[in-house]
Design a protein around this motif. Sequence first.
Motif, PDB file in Angstrom:
ATOM      1  N   ARG A  17      64.856   7.509  -3.710  1.00 23.09           N
ATOM      2  CA  ARG A  17      63.322   7.963  -4.124  1.00 23.09           C
ATOM      3  C   ARG A  17      63.588   9.499  -4.641  1.00 23.09           C
ATOM      4  NH1 ARG A  17      62.367   5.281   0.890  1.00 23.09           N
ATOM      5  NH2 ARG A  17      61.691   3.308   0.745  1.00 23.09           N
ATOM      6  N   TYR A  18      62.924   9.657  -5.515  1.00 21.57           N
ATOM      7  CA  TYR A  18      62.920  11.089  -5.849  1.00 21.57           C
ATOM      8  C   TYR A  18      61.177  11.391  -5.677  1.00 21.57           C
ATOM      9  CZ  TYR A  18      62.757  15.414  -8.775  1.00 21.57           C
ATOM     10  OH  TYR A  18      62.571  16.543  -9.391  1.00 21.57           O
TER      11      TYR A  18
ATOM     12  N   ASP B 224      70.645   8.808 -13.165  1.00 24.49           N
ATOM     13  CA  ASP B 224      70.703   9.008 -14.378  1.00 24.49           C
ATOM     14  C   ASP B 224      69.897  10.265 -14.965  1.00 24.49           C
ATOM     15  OD1 ASP B 224      68.676   7.304 -14.293  1.00 24.49           O
ATOM     16  OD2 ASP B 224      69.521   5.836 -15.486  1.00 24.49           O
ATOM     17  N   GLY B 225      69.109  10.704 -14.848  1.00 26.19           N
ATOM     18  CA  GLY B 225      68.082  11.685 -15.280  1.00 26.19           C
ATOM     19  C   GLY B 225      67.107  11.043 -15.511  1.00 26.19           C
ATOM     20  N   LYS B 226      66.354   9.332 -14.575  1.00 29.36           N
ATOM     21  CA  LYS B 226      65.413   9.305 -14.880  1.00 29.36           C
ATOM     22  C   LYS B 226      65.050   8.879 -13.992  1.00 29.36           C
ATOM     23  CE  LYS B 226      67.664   6.894 -19.505  1.00 29.36           C
ATOM     24  NZ  LYS B 226      67.788   5.379 -20.482  1.00 29.36           N
ATOM     25  N   LEU B 227      63.382   9.049 -14.087  1.00 27.96           N
ATOM     26  CA  LEU B 227      62.461   8.400 -12.819  1.00 27.96           C
ATOM     27  C   LEU B 227      62.120   6.488 -13.370  1.00 27.96           C
ATOM     28  CD1 LEU B 227      60.680  12.097 -12.702  1.00 27.96           C
ATOM     29  CD2 LEU B 227      62.594  10.721 -11.482  1.00 27.96           C
ATOM     30  N   TYR B 228      62.295   6.257 -12.624  1.00 26.25           N
ATOM     31  CA  TYR B 228      61.792   4.827 -13.078  1.00 26.25           C
ATOM     32  C   TYR B 228      60.207   4.407 -12.117  1.00 26.25           C
ATOM     33  CZ  TYR B 228      66.118   3.942 -14.087  1.00 26.25           C
ATOM     34  OH  TYR B 228      67.327   4.476 -15.396  1.00 26.25           O
ATOM     35  N   ASN B 229      59.763   3.834 -12.187  1.00 26.28           N
ATOM     36  CA  ASN B 229      58.657   3.120 -11.788  1.00 26.28           C
ATOM     37  C   ASN B 229      58.855   1.278 -11.093  1.00 26.28           C
ATOM     38  OD1 ASN B 229      57.226   1.160 -13.240  1.00 26.28           O
ATOM     39  ND2 ASN B 229      56.184   2.919 -14.166  1.00 26.28           N
ATOM     40  N   VAL B 230      58.783   0.623 -10.036  1.00 28.67           N
ATOM     41  CA  VAL B 230      58.369  -0.835  -9.840  1.00 28.67           C
ATOM     42  C   VAL B 230      58.249  -1.628 -10.963  1.00 28.67           C
ATOM     43  CG1 VAL B 230      57.405  -0.104  -8.002  1.00 28.67           C
ATOM     44  CG2 VAL B 230      55.866  -1.107  -9.402  1.00 28.67           C
TER      45      VAL B 230
ATOM     46  N   TYR C  93      59.214   8.495  -7.191  1.00 32.72           N
ATOM     47  CA  TYR C  93      59.555   7.741  -8.365  1.00 32.72           C
ATOM     48  C   TYR C  93      60.797   7.028  -7.498  1.00 32.72           C
ATOM     49  CZ  TYR C  93      56.366   9.997 -11.511  1.00 32.72           C
ATOM     50  OH  TYR C  93      55.344  10.675 -12.025  1.00 32.72           O
ATOM     51  N   TYR C  94      60.980   5.889  -8.444  1.00 31.12           N
ATOM     52  CA  TYR C  94      62.974   6.295  -7.742  1.00 31.12           C
ATOM     53  C   TYR C  94      63.372   6.285  -9.106  1.00 31.12           C
ATOM     54  CZ  TYR C  94      60.020   2.276  -5.273  1.00 31.12           C
ATOM     55  OH  TYR C  94      58.920   2.025  -4.749  1.00 31.12           O
ATOM     56  N   ILE C  95      65.136   6.619  -8.239  1.00 30.43           N
ATOM     57  CA  ILE C  95      66.532   6.869  -9.719  1.00 30.43           C
ATOM     58  C   ILE C  95      67.423   5.721  -9.144  1.00 30.43           C
ATOM     59  CG2 ILE C  95      65.483   9.403  -8.950  1.00 30.43           C
ATOM     60  CD1 ILE C  95      67.777  10.038  -7.050  1.00 30.43           C
TER      61      ILE C  95
END
Length: 223
Positions: free
Chosen positions: A117-118, A12-18, A125-127
């Motif tokens: 994972r990215y 979705d184009g976003k980078l997520y953390n925990v 980061y998580y994707i």
Amino acid sequence: MRREVTLEEISDGKLYNVNDMVKADCQDCKGCSECCKGMGESVVLDPYDVCRLSRGLGKSQEELLNGILELGVVDGNILPHLAMKGSEEKCIFLNEEGRCSVHAIRPGFCRLFPLGRYYTEEGFYYILQIHECAKKNRSKIKVKKWLDTPDLKNYEKFVWDWHQFLLDVQEVFYQTEDTELIRNLNMYVLSRFYRTPYEQNRDFYEQFRERLEDAEKLLSLGV
């Protein structure tokens, strides 16, 4: 695995953390087991996955690698992966009811899905992968809750260290045409990190770091 794709193509184009909320919750995957079929050799297992399966199933790591799991090649590295069986190519751990028979000790890849994972130069980061999960109307859940992994801080450090080590091994492969060297290095990695048991009364991550230090010294000497 090295893939020449953009973030937008697969996520979705976003980078997520925990601590971020992400639309990944499949409501216990009721009535669906599509992600447990037809995955080929893509569900690659790291040393913690194999150790956890070994302890949870009461089978030696050698038994798992010689009868339940399969070996495949990932960017030159020979690594274990979940076996897909039958005409539907079902995961070997998928039961007759279409449920995971090892859910409590499932591999990290399965815990992530449909996340991925990215990796960057500093960490990862998580994707949220957008083409992988067949389940619709997923709800939001915090990333660390979705991962359902104890001692997450140590686990993430392990994931990063293992990723970096495999990249170092791959560089050796890319820089040589010595097939015997490639074979010996692959056999060393399998033996040292996967086949040799981890002591049950000692922390896995502590034992992994000891093995990693030895392996890195070996690489620094040019194998």
